[in-house]
Scaffold this motif. Structure first.
Motif: not given
Lengths: 153, 153
Positions: A35-36, A53, A62-63, A66-67, A69-70, A73-77
């Protein structure tokens, strides 16, 4: 993404009716290394885009969201499927049919976390019909000229 | 974890009835940098423990459980709140009251992803009463002599 395709070929099971069972590595048990790598690949494809975002529809999105967004370098909603009591009265709300739940789900996002200045990248998993992704795009969230993607085209 | 405490002090809002609103960085919008650091910190605390799987209850537990699994290099399993059609008939099932949903939720885990040889680390967010975590511990999942943790003690 060859690694993901190979894993789907090896572990995925076609349940019919357009449903692919991949719950050993994507949506029940999740392989964090894979997933990364998925997040890095999606971020690479949107390098240079003005994303502020990442937005996804809970739960299996989500997973990978999320990765991504990582990597960006931004938030995840998370668009929530039920409105928690911590959310304000006025929210962005859309509906979309769920392929695995066999019913229409609602999607809620608080205006506290998305504003008119945001540029949104929608990331969802690849299993469903894309209806949730379309719902997020047509919602009245200001200026979601959303750059959209799913995990596998 | 000072960084997390500081963020809660700065952005958290006490809504009363034991509910802390932290949806700007934990459970609606998620800060991926902070959440990666949380995962590293939790993994550090269980270094040397024979953890084979991280288990969490969807939804707000997913991000810290995922990053803990990344740091430990093991899969993460989401206990689902509804039973998807991709899950087999026979499953591990427990119930727990939800603090923010004001009702009892069910938790489902497929025996396809947890077996008798697994040693489970339960990671959930810190907002609720710990009831979901306790439900996961008392469930009939084989040998969950679970090493449990929440985000903030």
């Amino acid at each position: 993404m060859e690694e993901l395709k190979e894993r789907i070929r090896r572990e995925g099971r076609n349940l019919g009716r357009g449903i692919l069972k991949v719950d050993s590595f994507i949506n029940h048990q999740v392989d964090p290394i894979l997933t990364m790598a998925v997040g890095q690949e999606l971020a690479r494809r949107f390098e240079g885009s003005p994303v502020t975002k990442v937005v996804t529809a809970e739960i299996s999105g989500i997973a990978p969201a999320f990765t991504t967004a990582v990597a960006l370098g931004v938030p995840v909603v998370y668009a929530r499927k039920s409105k928690p009591i911590t959310m304000p009265e006025e929210v962005y709300r859309e509906t979309a049919p769920s392929h695995t739940k066999l019913r229409v789900v609602e999607l809620f996002i608080s205006p506290e976390v998305l504003g008119p200045e945001d540029r949104v990248l929608v990331v969802d998993d690849f299993l469903a019909s894309g209806q949730k992704r379309r719902a997020l795009k047509r919602s009245d969230i200001p200026r979601v000229d959303s750059i959209s993607s799913v995990l596998v085209h």
